[in-house]
Motif scaffolding. Structure first.
Motif, PDB file in Angstrom:
ATOM      1  N   ARG A   1      43.562   2.321 -12.659  1.00 42.49           N
ATOM      2  CA  ARG A   1      42.267   2.782 -12.165  1.00 42.49           C
ATOM      3  C   ARG A   1      41.875   4.137 -12.782  1.00 42.49           C
ATOM      4  O   ARG A   1      40.731   4.330 -13.200  1.00 42.49           O
ATOM      5  CB  ARG A   1      42.317   2.880 -10.633  1.00 42.49           C
ATOM      6  CG  ARG A   1      41.188   3.653  -9.965  1.00 42.49           C
ATOM      7  CD  ARG A   1      39.822   3.023 -10.199  1.00 42.49           C
ATOM      8  NE  ARG A   1      39.648   1.754  -9.486  1.00 42.49           N
ATOM      9  CZ  ARG A   1      39.039   1.657  -8.316  1.00 42.49           C
ATOM     10  NH1 ARG A   1      38.556   2.723  -7.719  1.00 42.49           N
ATOM     11  NH2 ARG A   1      38.906   0.493  -7.754  1.00 42.49           N
ATOM     12  N   THR A   2      42.826   5.069 -12.846  1.00 44.19           N
ATOM     13  CA  THR A   2      42.475   6.428 -13.285  1.00 44.19           C
ATOM     14  C   THR A   2      42.613   6.611 -14.796  1.00 44.19           C
ATOM     15  O   THR A   2      42.101   7.583 -15.342  1.00 44.19           O
ATOM     16  CB  THR A   2      43.404   7.469 -12.619  1.00 44.19           C
ATOM     17  OG1 THR A   2      44.761   7.181 -13.001  1.00 44.19           O
ATOM     18  CG2 THR A   2      43.283   7.440 -11.102  1.00 44.19           C
ATOM     19  N   GLY A   3      43.323   5.717 -15.467  1.00 44.99           N
ATOM     20  CA  GLY A   3      43.592   5.920 -16.892  1.00 44.99           C
ATOM     21  C   GLY A   3      44.567   7.055 -17.152  1.00 44.99           C
ATOM     22  O   GLY A   3      44.697   7.529 -18.272  1.00 44.99           O
ATOM     23  N   LYS A   4      45.260   7.499 -16.111  1.00 43.15           N
ATOM     24  CA  LYS A   4      46.220   8.593 -16.260  1.00 43.15           C
ATOM     25  C   LYS A   4      47.605   8.132 -15.791  1.00 43.15           C
ATOM     26  O   LYS A   4      47.711   7.249 -14.941  1.00 43.15           O
ATOM     27  CB  LYS A   4      45.795   9.786 -15.397  1.00 43.15           C
ATOM     28  CG  LYS A   4      44.639  10.587 -15.950  1.00 43.15           C
ATOM     29  CD  LYS A   4      44.194  11.602 -14.917  1.00 43.15           C
ATOM     30  CE  LYS A   4      43.138  12.538 -15.469  1.00 43.15           C
ATOM     31  NZ  LYS A   4      43.660  13.515 -16.437  1.00 43.15           N
ATOM     32  N   PRO A   5      48.632   8.801 -16.315  1.00 41.63           N
ATOM     33  CA  PRO A   5      49.970   8.488 -15.801  1.00 41.63           C
ATOM     34  C   PRO A   5      50.067   8.842 -14.317  1.00 41.63           C
ATOM     35  O   PRO A   5      49.540   9.885 -13.896  1.00 41.63           O
ATOM     36  CB  PRO A   5      50.898   9.402 -16.621  1.00 41.63           C
ATOM     37  CG  PRO A   5      50.091   9.827 -17.799  1.00 41.63           C
ATOM     38  CD  PRO A   5      48.658   9.830 -17.364  1.00 41.63           C
ATOM     39  N   VAL A   6      50.698   7.991 -13.554  1.00 40.06           N
ATOM     40  CA  VAL A   6      50.835   8.238 -12.113  1.00 40.06           C
ATOM     41  C   VAL A   6      52.295   8.115 -11.721  1.00 40.06           C
ATOM     42  O   VAL A   6      52.956   7.129 -12.033  1.00 40.06           O
ATOM     43  CB  VAL A   6      49.992   7.245 -11.291  1.00 40.06           C
ATOM     44  CG1 VAL A   6      50.263   7.424  -9.798  1.00 40.06           C
ATOM     45  CG2 VAL A   6      48.510   7.433 -11.591  1.00 40.06           C
ATOM     46  N   LYS A   7      52.771   9.158 -11.049  1.00 42.08           N
ATOM     47  CA  LYS A   7      54.145   9.152 -10.553  1.00 42.08           C
ATOM     48  C   LYS A   7      54.117   9.016  -9.034  1.00 42.08           C
ATOM     49  O   LYS A   7      53.294   9.640  -8.367  1.00 42.08           O
ATOM     50  CB  LYS A   7      54.815  10.473 -10.953  1.00 42.08           C
ATOM     51  CG  LYS A   7      56.188  10.739 -10.351  1.00 42.08           C
ATOM     52  CD  LYS A   7      56.817  11.950 -11.021  1.00 42.08           C
ATOM     53  CE  LYS A   7      57.992  12.509 -10.247  1.00 42.08           C
ATOM     54  NZ  LYS A   7      58.684  13.585 -10.981  1.00 42.08           N
ATOM     55  N   ILE A   8      55.015   8.204  -8.531  1.00 46.25           N
ATOM     56  CA  ILE A   8      55.181   8.114  -7.077  1.00 46.25           C
ATOM     57  C   ILE A   8      56.654   8.356  -6.767  1.00 46.25           C
ATOM     58  O   ILE A   8      57.529   7.778  -7.414  1.00 46.25           O
ATOM     59  CB  ILE A   8      54.749   6.737  -6.530  1.00 46.25           C
ATOM     60  CG1 ILE A   8      53.230   6.547  -6.699  1.00 46.25           C
ATOM     61  CG2 ILE A   8      55.139   6.587  -5.055  1.00 46.25           C
ATOM     62  CD1 ILE A   8      52.704   5.216  -6.165  1.00 46.25           C
ATOM     63  N   VAL A   9      56.892   9.245  -5.831  1.00 45.94           N
ATOM     64  CA  VAL A   9      58.257   9.493  -5.356  1.00 45.94           C
ATOM     65  C   VAL A   9      58.217   9.441  -3.830  1.00 45.94           C
ATOM     66  O   VAL A   9      57.487  10.194  -3.198  1.00 45.94           O
ATOM     67  CB  VAL A   9      58.783  10.880  -5.798  1.00 45.94           C
ATOM     68  CG1 VAL A   9      60.227  11.067  -5.333  1.00 45.94           C
ATOM     69  CG2 VAL A   9      58.698  11.039  -7.310  1.00 45.94           C
ATOM     70  N   TYR A  10      59.005   8.551  -3.253  1.00 54.12           N
ATOM     71  CA  TYR A  10      59.036   8.476  -1.796  1.00 54.12           C
ATOM     72  C   TYR A  10      59.839   9.640  -1.225  1.00 54.12           C
ATOM     73  O   TYR A  10      60.824  10.088  -1.818  1.00 54.12           O
ATOM     74  CB  TYR A  10      59.691   7.175  -1.331  1.00 54.12           C
ATOM     75  CG  TYR A  10      58.833   5.933  -1.465  1.00 54.12           C
ATOM     76  CD1 TYR A  10      57.542   5.991  -1.998  1.00 54.12           C
ATOM     77  CD2 TYR A  10      59.302   4.701  -1.037  1.00 54.12           C
ATOM     78  CE1 TYR A  10      56.768   4.852  -2.104  1.00 54.12           C
ATOM     79  CE2 TYR A  10      58.533   3.555  -1.142  1.00 54.12           C
ATOM     80  CZ  TYR A  10      57.271   3.633  -1.677  1.00 54.12           C
ATOM     81  OH  TYR A  10      56.514   2.504  -1.781  1.00 54.12           O
ATOM     82  N   SER A  11      59.404  10.082  -0.067  1.00 58.78           N
ATOM     83  CA  SER A  11      60.252  10.972   0.729  1.00 58.78           C
ATOM     84  C   SER A  11      61.304  10.106   1.416  1.00 58.78           C
ATOM     85  O   SER A  11      61.214   8.867   1.392  1.00 58.78           O
ATOM     86  CB  SER A  11      59.408  11.684   1.795  1.00 58.78           C
ATOM     87  OG  SER A  11      58.956  10.723   2.738  1.00 58.78           O
TER      88      SER A  11
END
Lengths: 164, 791
Positions: free
Chosen positions: B288-298
């Motif tokens: 959607r954003t065209g950018k790298p996306v990082k997700i880290v769970y707590s």
């Protein structure tokens, strides 16, 4: 805010630090020191353990701003560039104490501190000192082996230094 | 090098396999150091949560506070206007399929219509800082109509009264109503009044196993990077790259070849990374954003973000003759599958087919069933359906021994399976099954010295330890035994093949082997073993391990104790093919006619003619690069009504002896020693094998005395390491390990999968020891202090 302090013997500076950020976040996300791990963010697992002015602390429980002008030493600062790995690091590899390795950085700092204070700890001393560091892979037996091995190696190298 | 284990080992087995010797100290049978060990101790190993990309955004999910509710509306307007927020997405923004799932595609990537468990993802955001993302989530307005949660067996069984977790028109499970899957096993005469009449002694028990969490330390995380071709590159901690891709691509509306996965550093798994967690969400936001996306769970989110071990309620009935021979077993195993199917069907298959344990029982009747509910979803965790059953049948064997006045180990040995035994599925155990011997091994180990608080008092060694709750008063010791039965590999007709690519070439004047697989190294040491296999098969010193990715074929899952067997076997096949190609090169170039060639120390050696040529000279600037697939022998699905069928690839056995001290006044337990004996067929890496057994045993210890996700009306009450306790080093005792190496003639090198078996019998052995100390029944795990004190 800007935070300036000493990390692993070098002066460092972090800009645009939000006041709610932890030392752990600042190290990992702003200073390129991701060795300290975030596994619980509430001081239960010990994966983020670093030295702060020579005492081991959970860096997730220290606000970034609290380390202004202070000394921080992380897992990345344990190895000596000239002599390679610290004996504690080498012992963890040799003894099979590293599986996934996520708990390893915290355990290394905590073990390093234990052996500085008590070069020849009993098994109960080791268990007490490391009781704040969770490991899910090893069942801790190989970690016990690693600490005993590091202790033996450090003591034998110290005594050979003395005898020379 | 000389200090390392380079002992020659001989494999014994049915077919008298060719002896395999360790030609290289870092080959198979040795314990070379992990190739990733130095990076890990220096803090330089890149785990999925350590990834960083220029211009990277942080993704985060909004999760349901309710276990069961209808979603009336979602308003994202205010969240979108917050500075620093790049995207807010709901199910309406999903370009492809809205569902995914391991076995049954029944789980929405983002909830729509209803939420079915506490913590289900409803919306996702991407922002410039995790705190920005958190604040944006707080501004998403979701209107719920809260529904009564379906949480008990009674609820699940009566959908007309209590409702459906999945509406009948949307139902995708294997069975019907709220049942995900069920499996019967009937053998011999089954269990009826005539069969019951053949038994002199009958014991009946009802047992419960709580919901255990994998609690791997490295939280779910990864980085999705949009690519120029419209695809996505995902760097991810998972157990199976290819099955992730198979589930992610359809949701993104992309063909699989546009979704490329590379394994990032994995901080443990234990089954908890078999299902997707943040994969789809990060990819959707990157798309959607065209950018790298990082997700880290707590840690808290991690408790909601992966499935758990199925809690179980079991009724077991065993009949035996007066002299201790088992006559029949009747079992009903009810598993709570939670909101979505995950691996429930396969867990049911295991629970039913392994329900009898490693015992010969002539007449059997079993039903295993998994329900849908509004409790947290349950799926894979180390031991996979066999853990729950083992607690029940081992408790039954103890009770039967007490009833018969027999020694519990002798009763087990009397009824133990061995090679040639029939299991209730009709499958014959066609490899060594040294169950009686394993029990004997743990029994013969010296016991730890008795507690001596008069001459030696260290409270750290007592129950309660540093809490200073006892100085020896009120403490009673107990000893208990247990043994288990586990399968290796995927079962019931599934062809979980593995692929390996091996490349041999000269680099810097030395022959170097490169091993490329998609195997997820999650800490188990597969990368070490791959190097050992390549060294053994190719006689080289240098082996490089290529990063695991989807450029090579599937390696199957790092689960089911299968990776050394399956992907290790693939590496062996590919290396053998490379070796043959090299020999053919020599034959065509030099006209060799030898049939006794091998590769040793970088040279081609003929047993009759000696060294022929160095590999460097033979290869020159040529590279040999071959890929092979390894398939295990085929299995078949179990018959739906009788459970008959050759369903499992391999069986594995582990026995435990537990010694505990119990503070009977406070209900505190200290496990003093936990000894294990396991047949591993062939220890490819003895150091890693022992590490697996001790680690698995410790997770069983956790289930025995502390670990449980507590739910109330479907809501999780303890999603943190403060409230969900796993064993610390103070809770964990010395663990002597006895290894047997009886080769399985069907397996590469004769090896047997190691990882799961120790998790089974550890739990019942510890509880058996607590019973021995207290005289209590203790039919539920984890055993909590109040179960011991009765308060």
């Amino acid at each position: 805010m800007r935070v300036t302090f000493n990390a692993n013997g070098r002066p460092v500076e972090a800009d645009d630090v939000w006041e709610g950020e932890s030392l752990l976040f600042m190290l990992r996300e702003r200073l390129g020191l991701p060795g300290s791990k975030n596994a619980c963010e509430q001081g239960e697992c010990g994966s983020c353990t670093v030295y702060l002015d020579g005492s081991p602390v959970c860096s997730c429980l220290v606000a970034a701003g609290q380390v202004q002008d202070r000394e921080v030493r992380t897992v990345e600062g344990l190895a000596d560039d000239e002599n390679g790995l610290d004996p504690v690091q080498q012992a963890f590899i040799d003894a099979g104490a590293v599986q996934c390795g996520f708990c390893t950085p915290g355990l290394l700092v905590q073990t390093h501190d234990l052996l500085e204070r008590e070069p020849q700890p009993s098994d109960s001393d080791i268990r007490e000192a490391l009781s704040g560091n969770l490991c899910r892979c090893t069942g801790y037996e190989k970690i016990m082996d690693a600490v005993r091995l590091a202790s033996a190696r450090k003591c034998s190298s110290n005594s050979s230094e003395v005898s020379q | 090098m000389s200090a390392r284990n380079s002992a020659t080992r001989t494999i014994r087995g049915e077919k008298n396999l060719q002896d395999i010797t360790t030609a290289h100290p870092d080959g198979i049978g040795g314990s070379p150091l992990r190739p990733d060990g130095t990076l890990k101790v220096r803090g330089e190993f890149a785990y999925s949560s350590d990834l960083w990309h220029e211009d990277m955004l942080w993704g985060m999910a909004l999760r349901s506070p309710h276990a069961h509710a209808r979603i009336l509306s979602i308003d994202t307007t205010e969240a979108l206007t917050q500075p620093g927020v790049y995207a807010v997405m709901t199910h309406e923004d999903i370009p492809g399929s809205k569902y995914y799932g391991l076995e049954i595609q029944d789980q929405p990537a983002l909830a729509f219509g209803k939420v079915r468990y506490h913590g289900e993802a409803v919306a996702i955001v991407a922002a410039d800082h995790p705190e920005t993302a958190r604040r944006a989530l707080a501004k998403i307005k979701v209107e719920y109509e809260v529904l009564a949660p379906i949480t008990t067996e009674e609820h699940c069984q009566n959908p007309e009264t209590f409702g459906y977790v999945h509406e009948p028109e949307e139902y995708r499970g294997h069975a019907s109503g709220n049942v995900v899957h069920s499996q019967k096993v009937v053998s011999g005469l089954g269990v009826n009044d005539d069969v019951r009449a053949m038994a002199d002694v009958v014991v009946v028990g009802e047992y419960e196993v709580g919901m255990q969490d994998q609690a791997f330390l490295g939280p779910e995380s990864g980085l999705a990077v949009p690519a120029e071709d419209g695809g996505i590159d995902l760097y991810i901690a998972t157990q199976w790259l290819h099955v992730d891709r198979q589930q992610v691509a359809p949701v993104l509306g992309l063909p699989e070849n546009k979704v490329r996965l590379t394994l990032a550093g994995v901080g443990g798994a234990f089954g908890g990374r078999e299902d997707l967690s943040m994969q789809i969400h990060a990819c959707l936001l990157a798309q959607r954003t065209g950018k790298p996306v990082k997700i880290v769970y707590s840690r808290e989110e991690s408790f909601f973000g992966h499935v758990h071990r199925h809690p179980a309620k079991m009724r077991y009935e065993h009949g035996a003759t007066r002299d201790g021979r088992l006559v029949y077993m009747d079992a009903r195993i009810v598993l709570d599958g939670g909101a979505y199917a995950s691996a429930s069907p396969a867990v049911v298959g295991n629970a039913s087919s392994l329900s009898v344990g490693p015992y010969e029982v002539p007449n059997v009747n079993v039903l295993a069933i998994a329900y849908y509910s509004n409790n947290p979803s349950c799926g894979a965790m180390r031991g996979f359906g066999a853990v729950q059953a083992c607690f029940a049948y081992e408790t039954q064997l103890d009770r039967l021994a007490a009833e018969l006045g027999m020694d519990p180990v002798e009763l087990r040995q009397l009824n133990a399976v061995s090679q040639g035994s029939h299991l209730p599925t009709g499958q014959v155990i066609d490899a060594p099954a040294p169950v009686a011997e394993l029990l004997q091994k743990v029994k013969d180990l010296p016991l730890p010295p008795p507690l001596d608080t008069e001459h030696h008092l260290d409270i750290r060694e007592l129950p309660g330890a540093l809490s200073n709750t006892s100085h020896g008063e009120g403490i009673v010791r107990g000893v208990g035994y247990a043994v288990g039965l586990k399968n290796v590999g995927f079962s019931e007709g599934f062809d979980d093949y593995s692929t390996a690519r091996v490349r041999l070439e000269v680099i810097g004047g030395e022959p170097v082997a490169m091993v490329h697989t998609a195997m997820a190294e999650v800490g188990q040491g597969g990368v070490t073993v791959h190097g050992q296999i390549a060294r053994t098969e190719l006689g080289v010193e240098q082996v490089t391990i290529h990063p695991a990715n989807t450029e090579v074929g599937s390696a199957g899952s790092t689960s089911a104790s299968r990776q050394t067997y399956m992907t290790g076997g693939a590496v062996k096949l590919a290396a053998e093919a490379v070796r043959n190609e090299l020999f053919n090169l020599g034959r065509s170039r030099y006209g060799w006619t030898y049939n006794d060639l091998s590769l040793i120390g970088g040279k081609v050696v003929s047993a009759s003619a000696g060294v022929l040529i160095s590999m460097v000279d033979l290869l020159g600037d040529q590279a040999i690069d071959l890929t092979r697939e390894h398939h295990h022998r085929p299995t078949v699905p179990f018959d739906k009504e009788t459970g008959q069928g050759f369903g499992h690839v391999q069986y594995t056995f582990c026995a435990h002896r537990a010694v505990v001290d119990v503070d009977v006044e406070l209900g505190l337990v200290k496990v003093v020693e936990l000894a294990a004996a396991q047949d591993v067929g062939k220890a490819l890496n003895p150091l890693s094998v022992i590490g697996q057994i001790q680690g698995g045993s410790t997770q069983g210890l956790g289930l025995a005395v502390m670990e449980e996700i507590i739910t109330k009306d479907g809501k999780v009450r303890n999603p943190s390491f403060t409230d969900y306790l796993i064993p610390t080093i103070l809770d964990t005792p010395p663990q002597p390990v006895e290894i047997m190496e009886l080769a399985d003639p069907n397996a590469p090198y004769g090896l047997r999968g190691v990882g799961e078996a120790p998790t089974l019998s550890s739990t019942p052995a510890i509880v058996s020891a607590i019973r021995a100390a207290t005289g209590l029944a203790l039919n539920r795990v984890p055993v909590r202090p109040e179960h011991i004190t009765g308060t």
